[in-house]
Each structure stands twice: as structure tokens, then as C-alpha cells.
Design a protein around this motif. Structure first.
Motif, short mmCIF file in Angstrom:
data_model
loop_
_atom_site.label_atom_id
_atom_site.label_comp_id
_atom_site.label_asym_id
_atom_site.label_seq_id
_atom_site.Cartn_x
_atom_site.Cartn_y
_atom_site.Cartn_z
N VAL A 390 34.76 33.08 48.14
CA VAL A 390 35.47 34.18 48.79
C VAL A 390 35.85 35.30 47.82
O VAL A 390 36.23 36.38 48.24
N TYR A 391 35.77 34.98 46.53
CA TYR A 391 36.17 35.99 45.54
C TYR A 391 34.99 36.76 44.95
O TYR A 391 35.16 37.54 44.03
N GLN A 392 33.80 36.57 45.50
CA GLN A 392 32.64 37.17 44.82
C GLN A 392 32.59 38.69 44.94
O GLN A 392 31.86 39.35 44.22
N THR A 393 33.40 39.22 45.82
CA THR A 393 33.41 40.68 45.93
C THR A 393 34.54 41.35 45.16
O THR A 393 34.69 42.56 45.17
N ARG A 394 35.37 40.54 44.50
CA ARG A 394 36.48 41.12 43.73
C ARG A 394 35.95 41.95 42.57
O ARG A 394 35.07 41.52 41.84
N THR A 395 36.57 43.10 42.40
CA THR A 395 36.22 43.93 41.24
C THR A 395 37.26 43.72 40.14
O THR A 395 38.37 43.25 40.41
N PRO A 396 36.93 44.08 38.91
CA PRO A 396 37.91 43.94 37.82
C PRO A 396 39.23 44.63 38.12
O PRO A 396 40.30 44.09 37.84
N SER A 397 39.19 45.82 38.68
CA SER A 397 40.46 46.52 38.88
C SER A 397 41.31 45.82 39.94
O SER A 397 42.54 45.77 39.83
N ILE A 398 40.68 45.29 40.97
CA ILE A 398 41.45 44.50 41.95
C ILE A 398 42.02 43.26 41.28
O ILE A 398 43.19 42.90 41.48
N GLN A 399 41.20 42.61 40.47
CA GLN A 399 41.70 41.44 39.73
C GLN A 399 42.90 41.83 38.89
O GLN A 399 43.90 41.10 38.85
N GLY A 400 42.81 42.98 38.23
CA GLY A 400 43.95 43.46 37.43
C GLY A 400 45.19 43.60 38.29
O GLY A 400 46.30 43.25 37.87
N GLY A 401 45.03 44.12 39.50
CA GLY A 401 46.16 44.26 40.41
C GLY A 401 46.76 42.91 40.77
O GLY A 401 48.00 42.74 40.78
N PHE A 402 45.91 41.95 41.07
CA PHE A 402 46.42 40.62 41.39
C PHE A 402 47.13 39.99 40.19
O PHE A 402 48.14 39.30 40.34
N GLN A 403 46.55 40.22 38.99
CA GLN A 403 47.22 39.70 37.78
C GLN A 403 48.64 40.27 37.70
O GLN A 403 49.60 39.53 37.41
#
Lengths: 467, 467, 467
Positions: A390-403
Motif C-alpha cells: 500500500v505504500y508503493q506510491t509514497r513519495t519522499p516528501s510525503i514520507q518526510g511529512g509522515f516522519q
């Protein structure tokens, strides 16, 4: 130098029935719950021979034991000797530091195996454990050891056991939210262990504020040899921190990279700590409190990003900054927190874990947001952030936001949890000592007569003559 | 028991601006240089997935991390706890011993990663680092820790940082000459680490000769507990020395063999040290100085040959001899060096590192010269001495000659380098203490009031009554 | 506080010629015997390249070194730092504790390599050694360290070396009977190391009974910092015990499982120890003697069964019980043994090793007898108990019976051997101290003047003024 006059104590600090009751009750609960739930994971079970065949493994060396056991032992040393001895700096609280740390950690790892097991290793009604669970249990307890640093010398062992029970529970919930719901990376625990643990502990110590603590001020310092004992703790934390941050990273390059980044960050941190320790003191003398603590901030501050492509020079920068922030914290923030916010932070965990933990979360968010397929390689990129399913569409910047969201969640959990648990610990049933007896082993431990008795003998020459 | 009267000091030992300046300047330089040069090696880079495929590796366990990381951590402990605590034997210099060792080693490993990287891991304008580089950086710093032992208690932290800068540089040049130009084997560093480090340090301390050092003679001894702290250092060095000598040996049998040889040599060394320690004292009592130091000579003395087919009984012989030489050195040579040659060697590194290092170089040369295809096997012979490429025609006796040349080069580098660096350290700008304040933490550290104050109270009964 | 008056000693404790003679004689014997017998095993020999090809191994990582070396180092730390520092709790016997332990262990591992080598690694007239032999030698010496705990402070270093010679010999015979003749499983040594070592030591101390030992009663206690030194030993034993019990288990699941079971048992043991330590003291205060020792009983008590399918909750139960038994032992049994049976057990090894060792043997027998193919899997069952060759018809219940027989054999060997060796040690030639000088480092060590001199100065104000 004189013994505290216990006859004058207002509080009943006897542990004789309360401590055994709590210890035994909880150990029985552990046995029952382990009996119902905990089983060996596939790699530790005697069925492994068949398992190996099914998984097409050709060698026993592929067992996760050989990937992680050396790191596990290093982490184990950090929790028991590292944290335990780091806190022996107080002149008359060495037994409590190392002994209560031992007690709460030994209980905490059992409860953590269960809590984290239910969240992460639960299948068909059973928890299946292996070496990675042992590491995670030690990690979880690490956050309790951190919180212990804030209240060191001011609480009874029962309060510590109660706090451990609740904190391990909350830790596991917070960790589940971050790792599973937010899909955040935090292998070295900047957020889950340090930020959560430290702000939890600071909140607890705020709730337990003791207005008359200056009555035991003379015992809140170190003596020459207690500072050397504390350096044993410091050095083991410092040396093994590369193992801490790499212990549960992915096999291969991720573990390798985590160790290198942490090694670099810690090395830089020592230099900036020494620089600021000397600079901020009028005569330019170094302060053991800074050397014992702020030199470790570099390990905390790369906890999230060490397994990412932070790069060695990035690690040097993070380590340098965190050493400065931490040392400045000891000189300016700790007195401020105590006088203005009524936060009595015995070991200065705000400087060693809270602020560097926040730095670590932020650096992790930035490093994740800045990730590119170019830097990581196509496969490496997906593997590093687990961008599958389900996470294969996550981009780095979205990941940064979740972090970044992970930092906020950890803070909220810490404040709310700390307030509630602090309230529970404030109940007058746990046997904590009066303010004038804080930082004194004699309250809960059989303490041998030594230097004191010598001094006593001096004033009684006839006794000194016949020892 | 009385505090040194600092008001009477002729020298300005304040570190307030000098130490921060040096630390921060150098850390900034490290960040810039790391930014320009240092990158993750293939096994620590996120591209490893692709790398693995190219190298036909089927498992992550083939990553060099798993071959060397446990040894790396042992070496790390030796550098920071081993050397640090070994030097805490002085009664009032424990902070300086463990703290300055921490400082110089943390700086040294950064500079060593660069220097050794340029010589050994440089490709396309970048230095690519992995776990082996971390071990080598620790090794390089080990030679600085050794030299520190000679000048312990007599130098300012700035002098130590300056010495570290130069010594790491010279170490790397010497190591390059030995390993690359002379194609010498020295995995455990008898020549590169011990011989070079010790004679470098002895030359420096000769240049820094202090004629009035007896003014601080009362502080140049130990107290009961400082001797026990020192034993922590001794034992960690002793126990982990098999890891030290095997850490960068070839995978497989060479690492295995190095560990066994070192284990045997060290065991034998303990017995001969105890024997001679007792024999050379009038009442036959054991001397902690010998037990703390000479028991380690066996590790030094097999540093070159441990990965060769020295055999277990060969190791026992080398260990036995080096224990005797080292103990005799403490009893007879150290006083001679001080009184006649004006070499003031605080820790006796001449006995623990210099002479055993020379023995190690010689034993290595002999063992290499005595190698045969029969003993090593055809493939093992080539692999053990790396007789490939331009070196495929080298015979064992020629190799032995080059090994011997390595000793000479190391000695020359040490003497020349030590003289120059000693001269630099003699400049009156580094803030070293006056002779009467040597071996005293109070000069550079905030020292807690403790036993002293007790003794003081004794003579002021009214103070003792109200602490 | 006063120095013992040596001028009044009835006994000649000078080691000047006796100790060197014994050390050198035995080291020469070791060199000769190693020269005749000991060679590198296949995995440590330079012929390994060819060996690998023959064994169809594709990678150096299959070398046993990588399976066992990290555990070996942990065990090594337990023997030298663990046992050594655990015994530093005595106020004036720290040098003897850590120094004599160092001496006897360094000699013992050499002799153990030979003795165990003849029994287990002998082929074509040679002993072939590898990392597993190093672990086993450390294990063997562990049993001597245990016995040393009973006689700590009451024997000369020569007596310890003589005891080591005999005890290592008897250990190896007993181990051979158990492992080879009875085909008993005992990877963590509940029977071979702990039961044998402890009852051997208790028998020796019984034979060496000193009726006037109360003359040195004032030195048989601890001081504040000696208790902290002892905690270093405790924690290293506690943390690394999972490595101890798994170090020589089969590769893969067995090592993995041993570590988990031991981790669980030790965690539970801490809680019940704390509970009973508090409960059995009138004021409910914790006693460092219990924390230093009884917390480790959980590791001893799963020594035999840790590699079996004991299960995590089974481990918690065993650990809980052994903590209780051990703590109760310190409070009630030790005084009883001393007053009624004349067994003067300095460290209380009866509580830490003897009783938990017996529990370990019994738990092992029960766990073996309860084994089923269902729980272990068909292949796992055979592998776990090595039911191959002549043993392929053994059933679990028969195995349980043989395990029980192993306990009895170990006890008989310990009592008989201890009686004989105790008799030898009673000869008046070994230089042991008089009763009033027991537990005093000054007899065999150069001891620095420190606190004593301070106290002395107090009564001589003119001296104190000019130190």
C-alpha cells in the motif's frame, strides 16, 4: 557526612511488604501471560531444520541470530551497564542507580516482549519471538531508563516498577502508531525511544515536583570516584551506539551504513561538547557532567536517519550540532527548567535525550524527504523506505511529512502519558522518601559503613584505636 | 592532600578560548573534508542490492559487516575503555586519563579516516569507507593513545590534539610505506601501531623533559581504588586483544588463527609477568603496575605474526618472553631511562609497547622467513603473504628481510616525527601546567570536593558537625 | 582501619621464590606439551583453502569462527571481568580478587586446552584446536573461578595454582564421563561447571576450615565503592550469560533458543531476588550481596536445558525459583553452613552455583525426559539430543535418567576431588596467611598508601599539614 536522621522522617519508606508484593505479583503475571502467549519463533524452534528446507536456506549462518546477536549483546550492555553506571555519578546513590535500573529493566523487558509481541509478532493467538524481539524489548526499556534519569534519587523502587508497567505499554502503542500506522522509519529510535522517553520522564518529574528538594542539595553532586564510575556508563553507551542504531536495520548495507553514520556523528559530538564545556565555564575548565552526557547526543540525533543515506559528512554535522545544543542545555536550560518550570531533571535528560531526540526526528524527516532514486538506486530506494504494498506510491516528501507527524505523535503521547502516570505515582502509597532523604541509598539499601565511620572515628579516638 | 595553590602558578593554563578554538576549527575542517571526499563504500551504500547481483553474492551475510563488525566493536572498546581506564591508575588524574583519551581518540579517528582513506581507499577522487576503515582508524588512534601514555599528566588537551593531528598523519605515511611499498604483513600492528607509537611518544616526552617533575612526585602514584579502575582497562585490553590482532586479517582461517595465537600468547604472558613481578621485589609481593601492563605485552609481541602459522606453542614462547622483558623493564629500565636519558615515561610505554613491539616485528620477520609451502599449503602460502602480481616471485626469506626493514622504517619515522612534534609542543602557547601541577585533574577539570574536604572537616570540627 | 601487624605473623607468606618457581615451571611444561601436541584445527590452518573445497563450502563465512567468536568473547569477559570483579566486593581484597582470578584463569585455560584436547580433539597423536576449544577452556576455568569464590581471601596464589592444576584435570575427566560415556547434554554447564565447581570448592574450603577466622571479620565486609566494583562483575555475568549458555550449542536454532531461554530466566530471577532480599530484612532494605549474586542464579539454573525446548515461560519459572532459593540461601544457609558444618564460603557459591546448579541438572533431566517428536519435529528431536549411531534407540525418558546420573557423578567427583585437593592444599608449604591476615591484599600485594594514611594523619596533625 552525617547519616540522615531516619527517626525524624515523616514518610514510611519501608519496602518490606510492598516491594516483594509488587515484584512477585508481576512476575506471576508474566509467567501466566508467557505461558498463554509466548512461543519460539521459527528460527529458534527445533523445527528449524524443516523450516530451513522450506525456505531454501543452505546454511545455518542464514539464521537471523548471526545477523543480529552481536548487536543485541551490545545493546544489552548499553541498557544495563551503560544506563546503570551513567547514573552512578551521585555520591551516595550508586546502589540505587545501578540496582534500580537493573530491577526496572529486568521487569520491563518481560512486559515489552509481550506488549511489542502482541503488536508485531502475533500470529494464530501466539507471540513468536526471536533475537529481534529481544533487541526491541531492550530498546523499549531504554526509554524507561531515560525517564528514570529525570526522577533519579527521588522515587521508590515501587514507583519505578509502576512507571515501567505504564511506560512500556504506552511506548508500544506509540511505536505501533509510528511504525505501522504512519509507516515511519525510526530504527535507532530518535522518536520512539528518546523523544518519547525523555518528554515522558520530564512530565512525570514535573508532576512529582518537590519544592523542598534543596534540603538534599548536598547529596546531589558527585565525588571523584563516582564520576569515574559514571564514565564507564558513558563510554559503553558511546562505543556501542553504532550497534544500537544498526541493530534492527535491514540486513546488509543498511546495518553497515547505520554503524558508520553513528560512529561519525558521535566522534564529532565529542569535540563540540569539549569545546563548549570549556567555553561556557569562567576558568575554561571541563565539566564532567557534560563529558558524561553531551558526548552521547550525537548518537541520539542520528537515531532515525543513520540507516538512511545521511552520508558521513552529514553525520558529522548532526553530531557537531547536537553536542553544542546538549552542552548549552546543561549550562542554561537545566537551571531554567528547574527554577521557572519546576522540572527537576536529575540527570539532565532534557539535554541528552529530549532535544537531541527532536533533532533526530527532524533530521530523519529531512533526510527522508530528500531521498532520490539516484542516491539510493532503484531497488535500494524501495528497500530503504519499504515502499511496497500500500505504500508503493509514497513519495519522499510525503514520507518526510509522515516522519514529522511521528515526532508530534510521540510528543503528545509523552505529555499525556507522563501526566497520567505522574498522577498515579503521586499517590501517597508507594513509599518514596522525604525531600531531605533524596539521593541517599541508605533509605532503600543496606549500606556498608565506610568513609563515614572513619570520620566518625576521628572524633572518637578511643574507637579509632580499636577498629 | 592539600589542593595545589593555583594562584602561585607561573603558567596560564586556562583553556577557555584556546581549547574551543582548536576543537571547533578542526571539526569544521573535518566536515569540509568529509563533504568533499568521504562516501559510503559499496557494502554500506544503498546500491548494495545491485552490487550484490553483480558480485554474484547470494546472501546479505556475505557483507563484510558480518565478518568484521564484532571485532570492530571489541577494538573500539580497547581504544576508549581499554586505554582510557588503563591510565586512570594515577590518584588525581582519572578525569584527564579517560577524558583526554576520549577527546584525542574522537578527533583522531576522523582524521585517520581521511589520511588512511587517501592512501588506501581512494578512487575517482573519493574515499569509500566501510567497517574495515573504521577498524583501521581505531588502530591508527591506538598508536596515539600509546604515545599519550608517555606524556600522561604533563600536557594540556591542546597539546594532545596537536600531537594527534601530526601523529595520525605520520602513522598513515609510515603504514603506507610498510604495507604498500615494502609489502610487509602487520595485521596486529606490532610495527605500525606499537613500535611506531611508542618510540614516537618516548621521543616526544624526551623533548618535553621537565627537570622539576619531582615537585609533583606525590601525585604520580596510585590509590587503592584507582588501581582497580586501571584493572578494568587492563582486562578489556587483554580479553579483546585476540580481536585486535585478527580484526583486519583475511576472512576465514587467518582471522581464526590470529585469535588463537593471541589468546595463547596472552595467557603465557600473565604467568611470566606474575613470576617476575614477585621475584624482583624484595618481599616477593606482586606489583599492580606490572599486572596492569606487562600482562599485555604478549598481545603486542604477536601483532605481526598472529595471522601467520606461528603455532600455539610458538605463541606461548613469545608471550612468555615478552612478559619477562616487560616486567624487567618496569623494574630496571624505566628508572634508568628517567635518570640517565631524561625520558619521563608516565605509563612505562617503553616496557608495554616499545620493546614488545620490537619483539613483535622480529618474530614476524622470522616467522615469515621460515614459511614453507608445506606448512601453509600451496594456496594458503600465496594467500597468507599475498604473493600475487608483482610480488609472486618473493620468497619467504626476502619477505623476512622486508619485514625487518619495516621495523627500521618505523623506528626512523618515530624518532624523526617525535623530535619535530616534540619541538612544536614545546612552544609556550599550548597552556601546559607547571611541574608542581602535573598529574592533577584540578588544572583542566572541575573537580568535586570529596575526601579532601572530609579531611579538612576533621580539623574543623564545627564544620564537620554541620555538613 | 589499622594495618595488620605483620611482624606478629606466625606464617611465612613470602612468595618471592615459591610463586616464580611454580609459574615458570608450569609455563615451561605448557610450552613443551603444546609443542608436542597442539596444532591448529582445520578451520584455523592455512590449508583451509583446500579444506573448504573438499567440504564444498562456498564462503569463508561458513568457518566456525563466525558462528562462535562473538560468543567466545562474551564468555571471555565473563571469566576475567565477570568473576574477577564480582569478587572485588571485599574492602581490602580487590587486588587479590581480580589479580589472582586473572592468574589462575590464564594458567587454567592453557592446561584445559590440553586436558580437554586429549579427551575431545585428539587425532593422530595431535590436538587440533579452534574457537570451540577456546570456549571450552574458558568454561573449564569458570569452574575453578567458582571454587575460588569459596576460598577467596584465605589462600595463597600458589595454592590457587595448585588447585587449578588438579581441578582442571578432574573437570575434564568428569566432563568426559558425562558428555561421552553417559551421552548427557549440558551445553551451559549446570552440572559440569556449576555443580562440580561449587561442590568441589565447598569441599576444599571445608578441609581448609579456619577456626579463628573471626579474627579478620572486620575485613570480610564491603565498602561503598567496592560494592559498585562488584556490580560491574555482576552485570557482565548477567548480560553475557545468554552467550555462555549458547556458545557451544549446535549452529542455528539451538544457539538462538539457548540465548532466548537464558535471557528470560535471568530477567525473572532479578525480580524474585529483589522481592526476597527486601522481604527477609527487618527494615525491608535491599542487600547488595543478594543483588550481586542471586540475580545470576537464573543463568546457572537453565544451563543444561536452555538449548532444549524449555520454552520462554518455562525459563521464567526456573529463573523465578532459582532467585528465591539463592536469596534464601544467603540469608539462612550460609550462616548455617559456617556455624554447623564449618564450611566458610566467602562468596556464597553454595547459593549462586551449587543449589542453582543442582536445579539446572534436574530441570535438564525433566526437560529431556519430557521431549517429544511433536514438540521438536522429527529431525529436530534427533539433532537436539544427538540420538544417532549407538544412541539412536535412546528414548527421552532414558535420556532423562542419564541426565540425572550426570548430576550424581558430578557430585561424587566434586566431593572426592575436593577432599583430596583440600588435603594437598593443607600442607604447610604453600605460604597461606594467618587467620588475622585473611581478606587483606597487603599480604601478597604492594598496596598504595591511601585512605589509611589520611586517617593516620588525622591523629598526627603536623603530618597532615605537610603531605
Amino acid at each position: 557526612v552525617e547519616r540522615p536522621r531516619h527517626q525524624g522522617m515523616a514518610k514510611n519508606t519501608s519496602m518490606r511488604w510492598r516491594l516483594p508484593l509488587v515484584c512477585l505479583l508481576w512476575e506471576v503475571a508474566m509467567i501466566v501471560l508467557f505461558g498463554v502467549f509466548v512461543r519460539f519463533g521459527a528460527e529458534a524452534d527445533a523445527h528449524w531444520e524443516e523450516e530451513k528446507r522450506e525456505m531454501n536456506l543452505t546454511s545455518d549462518i542464514e539464521n537471523d541470530f548471526y545477523f543480529r546477536y552481536p548487536s543485541f549483546q551490545d545493546v544489552h550492555v548499553m541498557i544495563f551497564v551503560g544506563f546503570g553506571f551513567l547514573m552512578t555519578f551521585l555520591k551516595r546513590y550508586g546502589f540505587g542507580a545501578v540496582g534500580f535500573n537493573f530491577l526496572l529493566a529486568a521487569f520491563g523487558i518481560q512486559w515489552a516482549l509481550l506488549m511489542q509481541g502482541w503488536f508485531h509478532s502475533f500470529k494464530d493467538g501466539k507471540i513468536f519471538i526471536g533475537v529481534e524481539n529481544l533487541i526491541n524489548a531492550d530498546f523499549c526499556v531504554g526509554s524507561v531508563c531515560i525517564a528514570f534519569g529525570a526522577i533519579l534519587g527521588k522515587t521508590s523502587p515501587i514507583q519505578l516498577l509502576v512507571m515501567t508497567l505504564f511506560q512500556v505499554t504506552l511506548f508500544s502503542v506509540n511505536e505501533y502508531i509510528l511504525l505501522n500506522l504512519l509507516h515511519v522509519k525510526d530504527a535507532g529510535g530518535s522518536m520512539t525511544i528518546h523523544t518519547f522517553g525523555a518528554y515522558f520522564g520530564l512530565t512525570v518529574t514535573r508532576v512529582l515536583y518537590r519544592p523542598n528538594l534543596e534540603q538534599s542539595k548536598d547529596k546531589q553532586g558527585s565525588v571523584y570516584h563516582s564520576d569515574l564510575f559514571a564514565m564507564i556508563g558513558t563510554l559503553y553507551l558511546w562505543m556501542y551506539w553504532p550497534s544500537f542504531n544498526s541493530a534492527i536495520s535491514d540486513h546488509g548495507d543498511a546495518q553497515h551504513r547505520s554503524a558508520i553514520n553513528t560512529y561519525c556523528s558521535l566522534a564529532a559530538c565529542v569535540l563540540t561538547t569539549m569545546a563548549f564545556s570549556s567555553m561556557l565555564q569562567k576558568k575554561g575548565k571541563l565539566d564532567m557532567v557534560h563529558i558524561q552526557n553531551a558526548t552521547l547526543a550525537g548518537g541520539v540525533a542520528v537515531g532515525t536517519s543513520a540507516e538512511m543515506m545521511l552520508t558521513p559528512y552529514g553525520s558529522l554535522i548532526v553530531g557537531s550540532i547536537s553536542g553544542i545544543v546538549s552542552t548549552v542545555g546543561y549550562v542554561y536550560f537545566t537551571p531554567f527548567l528547574e527554577s521557572r518550570l519546576h522540572i527537576q531533571d536529575t540527570c539532565g535528560i532534557h539535554n541528552l535525550h529530549a532535544m537531541p531526540g527532536l533533532i533526530g526526528g527532524i533530521v530523519g524527516a529531512i533526510t527522508a524527504a530528500a531521498a532520490t532514486e539516484d542516491v539510493y538506486g532503484k531497488e535500494g530506494f524501495i528497500k530503504a523506505f519499504d515502499f511496497t504494498g500500500v505504500y508503493q506510491t509514497r513519495t519522499p516528501s510525503i514520507q518526510g511529512g509522515f516522519q514529522a507527524a511521528g515526532i508530534v505523535v510521540s510528543l503528545l503521547m509523552a505529555f499525556a502519558g507522563g501526566a497520567i502516570v505522574g498522577g498515579i505515582l503521586k499517590l501517597p502509597i508507594w513509599g518514596d522518601a522525604a525531600a531531605e532523604n533524596c539521593f541517599e541509598d541508605d533509605v532503600y539499601w543496606e549500606v556498608p559503613e565506610d568513609e563515614e565511620s572513619d570520620v566518625y572515628h576521628m572524633h572518637n579516638p578511643e574507637k579509632a584505636a580499636s577498629p
